[in-house]
Scaffold this motif. Structure first.
Motif, PDB file in Angstrom:
ATOM      1  N   LYS A   1      -0.957  -8.161   6.460  1.00  0.00           N
ATOM      2  CA  LYS A   1       0.381  -7.592   6.643  1.00  0.00           C
ATOM      3  C   LYS A   1       0.633  -6.563   5.542  1.00  0.00           C
ATOM      4  CE  LYS A   1       1.696 -11.874   6.643  1.00  0.00           C
ATOM      5  NZ  LYS A   1       2.462 -13.154   6.607  1.00  0.00           N
ATOM      6  N   PHE A   2       0.732  -5.311   5.955  1.00  0.00           N
ATOM      7  CA  PHE A   2       0.922  -4.224   4.993  1.00  0.00           C
ATOM      8  C   PHE A   2       2.400  -3.896   4.826  1.00  0.00           C
ATOM      9  CE2 PHE A   2      -3.491  -3.276   6.363  1.00  0.00           C
ATOM     10  CZ  PHE A   2      -4.101  -3.258   5.109  1.00  0.00           C
ATOM     11  N   GLN A   3       2.780  -3.609   3.586  1.00  0.00           N
ATOM     12  CA  GLN A   3       4.116  -3.079   3.292  1.00  0.00           C
ATOM     13  C   GLN A   3       3.928  -1.750   2.564  1.00  0.00           C
ATOM     14  OE1 GLN A   3       7.068  -5.509   1.419  1.00  0.00           O
ATOM     15  NE2 GLN A   3       6.724  -7.268   2.771  1.00  0.00           N
ATOM     16  N   SER A   4       4.398  -0.683   3.171  1.00  0.00           N
ATOM     17  CA  SER A   4       4.226   0.647   2.575  1.00  0.00           C
ATOM     18  C   SER A   4       5.325   0.930   1.558  1.00  0.00           C
ATOM     19  CB  SER A   4       4.253   1.722   3.671  1.00  0.00           C
ATOM     20  OG  SER A   4       3.160   1.557   4.546  1.00  0.00           O
ATOM     21  N   MET A   5       4.916   1.428   0.393  1.00  0.00           N
ATOM     22  CA  MET A   5       5.866   1.787  -0.662  1.00  0.00           C
ATOM     23  C   MET A   5       5.165   2.699  -1.656  1.00  0.00           C
ATOM     24  SD  MET A   5       6.011  -1.784  -2.866  1.00  0.00           S
ATOM     25  CE  MET A   5       6.349  -2.777  -1.399  1.00  0.00           C
ATOM     26  N   PRO A   6       5.910   3.486  -2.426  1.00  0.00           N
ATOM     27  CA  PRO A   6       5.296   4.326  -3.460  1.00  0.00           C
ATOM     28  C   PRO A   6       4.616   3.469  -4.520  1.00  0.00           C
ATOM     29  CG  PRO A   6       7.552   5.025  -3.003  1.00  0.00           C
ATOM     30  CD  PRO A   6       7.368   3.704  -2.334  1.00  0.00           C
ATOM     31  N   TYR A   7       3.591   4.024  -5.153  1.00  0.00           N
ATOM     32  CA  TYR A   7       2.900   3.281  -6.213  1.00  0.00           C
ATOM     33  C   TYR A   7       3.875   2.819  -7.293  1.00  0.00           C
ATOM     34  CZ  TYR A   7      -1.637   4.883  -4.398  1.00  0.00           C
ATOM     35  OH  TYR A   7      -2.737   5.124  -3.614  1.00  0.00           O
ATOM     36  N   GLY A   8       4.842   3.665  -7.599  1.00  0.00           N
ATOM     37  CA  GLY A   8       5.782   3.333  -8.663  1.00  0.00           C
ATOM     38  C   GLY A   8       6.672   2.134  -8.365  1.00  0.00           C
ATOM     39  N   ASP A   9       6.788   1.733  -7.094  1.00  0.00           N
ATOM     40  CA  ASP A   9       7.631   0.590  -6.724  1.00  0.00           C
ATOM     41  C   ASP A   9       6.846  -0.716  -6.642  1.00  0.00           C
ATOM     42  OD1 ASP A   9       9.646   2.420  -6.503  1.00  0.00           O
ATOM     43  OD2 ASP A   9       9.676   2.468  -4.313  1.00  0.00           O
ATOM     44  N   MET A  10       5.525  -0.638  -6.724  1.00  0.00           N
ATOM     45  CA  MET A  10       4.703  -1.836  -6.503  1.00  0.00           C
ATOM     46  C   MET A  10       4.836  -2.870  -7.609  1.00  0.00           C
ATOM     47  SD  MET A  10       1.252  -0.162  -4.901  1.00  0.00           S
ATOM     48  CE  MET A  10       1.312   0.815  -3.383  1.00  0.00           C
TER      49      MET A  10
ATOM     50  N   PHE B   1      -1.485   3.451 -12.529  1.00  0.00           N
ATOM     51  CA  PHE B   1      -0.538   2.405 -12.145  1.00  0.00           C
ATOM     52  C   PHE B   1      -1.097   1.009 -12.397  1.00  0.00           C
ATOM     53  CE2 PHE B   1       0.435   6.187  -9.650  1.00  0.00           C
ATOM     54  CZ  PHE B   1       1.770   6.358  -9.945  1.00  0.00           C
ATOM     55  N   ILE B   2      -2.424   0.844 -12.265  1.00  0.00           N
ATOM     56  CA  ILE B   2      -3.033  -0.465 -12.532  1.00  0.00           C
ATOM     57  C   ILE B   2      -2.796  -0.872 -13.983  1.00  0.00           C
ATOM     58  CG2 ILE B   2      -5.199  -1.770 -12.639  1.00  0.00           C
ATOM     59  CD1 ILE B   2      -6.291   0.122 -10.452  1.00  0.00           C
ATOM     60  N   THR B   3      -3.159   0.013 -14.893  1.00  0.00           N
ATOM     61  CA  THR B   3      -3.029  -0.305 -16.316  1.00  0.00           C
ATOM     62  C   THR B   3      -1.566  -0.470 -16.712  1.00  0.00           C
ATOM     63  OG1 THR B   3      -5.077   0.866 -16.818  1.00  0.00           O
ATOM     64  CG2 THR B   3      -3.567   0.499 -18.645  1.00  0.00           C
ATOM     65  N   LYS B   4      -0.684   0.344 -16.150  1.00  0.00           N
ATOM     66  CA  LYS B   4       0.744   0.210 -16.458  1.00  0.00           C
ATOM     67  C   LYS B   4       1.261  -1.158 -16.029  1.00  0.00           C
ATOM     68  CE  LYS B   4       3.534   3.653 -15.559  1.00  0.00           C
ATOM     69  NZ  LYS B   4       4.193   4.784 -14.848  1.00  0.00           N
ATOM     70  N   ALA B   5       0.859  -1.628 -14.839  1.00  0.00           N
ATOM     71  CA  ALA B   5       1.295  -2.939 -14.357  1.00  0.00           C
ATOM     72  C   ALA B   5       0.715  -4.063 -15.214  1.00  0.00           C
ATOM     73  CB  ALA B   5       0.883  -3.119 -12.900  1.00  0.00           C
ATOM     74  N   GLN B   6      -0.508  -3.900 -15.666  1.00  0.00           N
ATOM     75  CA  GLN B   6      -1.110  -4.913 -16.527  1.00  0.00           C
ATOM     76  C   GLN B   6      -0.345  -5.027 -17.840  1.00  0.00           C
ATOM     77  OE1 GLN B   6      -5.120  -3.224 -16.456  1.00  0.00           O
ATOM     78  NE2 GLN B   6      -5.892  -5.069 -15.453  1.00  0.00           N
ATOM     79  N   ARG B   7       0.026  -3.910 -18.415  1.00  0.00           N
ATOM     80  CA  ARG B   7       0.735  -3.928 -19.698  1.00  0.00           C
ATOM     81  C   ARG B   7       2.203  -4.306 -19.545  1.00  0.00           C
ATOM     82  NH1 ARG B   7      -1.157  -1.693 -24.237  1.00  0.00           N
ATOM     83  NH2 ARG B   7       0.858  -0.772 -24.787  1.00  0.00           N
ATOM     84  N   ASN B   8       2.822  -3.900 -18.438  1.00  0.00           N
ATOM     85  CA  ASN B   8       4.260  -4.130 -18.277  1.00  0.00           C
ATOM     86  C   ASN B   8       4.596  -5.533 -17.793  1.00  0.00           C
ATOM     87  OD1 ASN B   8       4.739  -1.500 -19.082  1.00  0.00           O
ATOM     88  ND2 ASN B   8       4.999  -0.706 -17.013  1.00  0.00           N
TER      89      ASN B   8
ATOM     90  N   VAL C   1       0.858  -1.186   0.000  1.00  0.00           N
ATOM     91  CA  VAL C   1       0.000   0.000   0.000  1.00  0.00           C
ATOM     92  C   VAL C   1       0.893   1.235   0.000  1.00  0.00           C
ATOM     93  CG1 VAL C   1      -2.009  -1.053   1.138  1.00  0.00           C
ATOM     94  CG2 VAL C   1      -0.164  -0.061   2.529  1.00  0.00           C
ATOM     95  N   ASN C   2       0.335   2.325  -0.464  1.00  0.00           N
ATOM     96  CA  ASN C   2       1.120   3.565  -0.418  1.00  0.00           C
ATOM     97  C   ASN C   2       1.289   4.045   1.008  1.00  0.00           C
ATOM     98  OD1 ASN C   2      -1.725   4.090  -0.482  1.00  0.00           O
ATOM     99  ND2 ASN C   2      -1.297   6.250  -0.827  1.00  0.00           N
ATOM    100  N   SER C   3       0.300   3.749   1.865  1.00  0.00           N
ATOM    101  CA  SER C   3       0.386   4.028   3.292  1.00  0.00           C
ATOM    102  C   SER C   3      -0.671   3.200   4.002  1.00  0.00           C
ATOM    103  CB  SER C   3       0.172   5.512   3.578  1.00  0.00           C
ATOM    104  OG  SER C   3       0.035   5.741   4.971  1.00  0.00           O
ATOM    105  N   GLU C   4      -0.312   2.595   5.094  1.00  0.00           N
ATOM    106  CA  GLU C   4      -1.258   1.772   5.842  1.00  0.00           C
ATOM    107  C   GLU C   4      -2.417   2.594   6.384  1.00  0.00           C
ATOM    108  OE1 GLU C   4      -1.253  -1.339   9.654  1.00  0.00           O
ATOM    109  OE2 GLU C   4       0.631  -0.738   8.714  1.00  0.00           O
ATOM    110  N   THR C   5      -2.179   3.889   6.602  1.00  0.00           N
ATOM    111  CA  THR C   5      -3.226   4.744   7.160  1.00  0.00           C
ATOM    112  C   THR C   5      -3.876   5.628   6.102  1.00  0.00           C
ATOM    113  OG1 THR C   5      -1.545   6.386   7.767  1.00  0.00           O
ATOM    114  CG2 THR C   5      -2.193   4.790   9.451  1.00  0.00           C
ATOM    115  N   ASP C   6      -3.621   5.340   4.819  1.00  0.00           N
ATOM    116  CA  ASP C   6      -4.228   6.127   3.756  1.00  0.00           C
ATOM    117  C   ASP C   6      -5.321   5.304   3.073  1.00  0.00           C
ATOM    118  OD1 ASP C   6      -4.756   8.234   2.088  1.00  0.00           O
ATOM    119  OD2 ASP C   6      -2.826   8.193   1.045  1.00  0.00           O
ATOM    120  N   ILE C   7      -5.740   5.750   1.898  1.00  0.00           N
ATOM    121  CA  ILE C   7      -6.856   5.139   1.188  1.00  0.00           C
ATOM    122  C   ILE C   7      -6.619   3.659   0.905  1.00  0.00           C
ATOM    123  CG2 ILE C   7      -5.947   5.844  -1.081  1.00  0.00           C
ATOM    124  CD1 ILE C   7      -9.649   5.823  -0.108  1.00  0.00           C
ATOM    125  N   GLY C   8      -5.355   3.284   0.645  1.00  0.00           N
ATOM    126  CA  GLY C   8      -5.041   1.887   0.351  1.00  0.00           C
ATOM    127  C   GLY C   8      -5.334   0.973   1.518  1.00  0.00           C
ATOM    128  N   GLY C   9      -4.811   1.327   2.689  1.00  0.00           N
ATOM    129  CA  GLY C   9      -5.045   0.515   3.870  1.00  0.00           C
ATOM    130  C   GLY C   9      -6.514   0.487   4.251  1.00  0.00           C
TER     131      GLY C   9
END
Length: 325
Positions: A173-182, A200-207, A147-155
């Protein structure tokens, strides 16, 4: 002939007077909205997400310029950093409502200036790697989620969605990291899934051939209000007319984005590090046209329920005076 000449001269004078008055009138009205604003320059913090596409459209279409405002969009490393920069290097910033409300709960005095984005189908999702066997949200009793942050929208939304799949929230179990590193974390198998937003979803699907495990805009988070714009309360009190103009232009930009999703997708190529084929596949949600306290209270109440906030936050108190919807 003399009488006719005099009549023609009189008509000419009258026409000149009318045109002069009209010019004066129109000139006066065009300047009325901006002549008395406190300042004509705004620095706005942004991240490379779909949510801010209307601002890019507003700049391209010169909507701010026509309203007498010079707007500079300043890319930020994170929402939390952007909020910290208010009243120093930024006047307004984009952030998720979760980040904004958490900052208010921690003592930051903010005033909301507009809603940016509301979730639509697959605009936010839990994503897995191409070869992952994690093909059902309830399959893993203790999944590791990026997640980008455990206490943000992702978590917040991950807990809500996995809870409906009978996964105990305290076991996630959350691991916080920037979207670009996921993307790399998924490919390396370091996490079971990642909470991502577009593009980021579509980029990961294509990449890397990533797959959507579950849309996180469903059930308790269907049509979830995602993000908005805020200034410090101090700045708002000192610049109410300027911010009124900003909100008016933002509404126009949101209307254009909502009416033309292709323009939103096209704008992504200019700031979100995506090519045209990727941008054309990005899922686009909804761009709200006004600050709606009932809609926003839904976010604050979920944060309270999930213990992201220590108590209930009254969102109405964060709106500009006179704003009711």
């Amino acid at each position: 002939m003399a009488t006719r000449a005099k009549a023609l001269r009189l008509v000419a004078v009258l026409i000149t007077c009318v045109l002069t008055a009209s010019c004066s009138l129109f000139g006066s009205s065009s300047n009325t909205s901006t002549a008395d604003i406190e300042r004509n320059t705004l620095r706005i913090g942004v991240l490379p997400v779909v949510d801010v596409a209307p601002l890019r459209i507003a700049l391209t279409d010169k909507l701010f310029e026509k309203a007498g405002l010079q707007v500079n969009l300043v890319t930020q490393p994170s929402e939390s950093e952007a909020i910290k920069q208010l009243d120093t290097t930024l006047d307004i910033t984009w952030a998720t409502h979760v980040s904004l409300f958490r900052s208010v709960a921690e003592g930051t005095e903010l005033q909301l200036q507009g809603e940016a984005y509301q979730a639509g189908p697959n605009s936010m999702a839990l994503v897995t790697g191409a070869t992952s066997d994690y093909d059902d949200p309830g399959k893993k009793p203790a999944p590791t989620i990026a997640v980008n942050s455990e206490t943000d929208i992702g978590g917040l939304t991950t807990r809500a969605v996995l809870d409906t799949a009978a996964v105990e929230k305290q076991k996630i179990k959350f691991q916080s990291m920037p979207y670009g590193d996921m993307e790399a974390a998924l490919k390396a198998g370091k996490v079971d899934a990642a909470f991502m937003i577009e593009p980021f979803i579509t980029k990961a699907q294509r990449n890397i051939g990533a797959r959507i495990l579950t849309d996180t805009a469903r059930g308790p988070t269907l049509d979830f209000p995602l993000s908005g714009y805020a200034s410090s309360k101090k700045f708002a009190e000192q610049n109410p007319k300027t911010l009124k103009v900003f909100r008016d232009v933002l509404r126009q930009a949101q209307q254009r984005a909502q009416a033309n999703k292709l323009a939103v997708q096209d704008s992504l190529t200019s700031y979100a590090d995506v090519d045209q084929p990727t941008a054309a596949l990005v899922s686009v949600g909804t761009f709200p046209l006004s600050l709606n306290p009932i809609r926003l209270q839904r976010v604050a109440d979920m944060m309270d329920t999930e213990d992201v906030l220590s108590g209930r936050l009254d969102v109405q108190q964060l709106l500009p005076p006179g704003t009711t919807s």
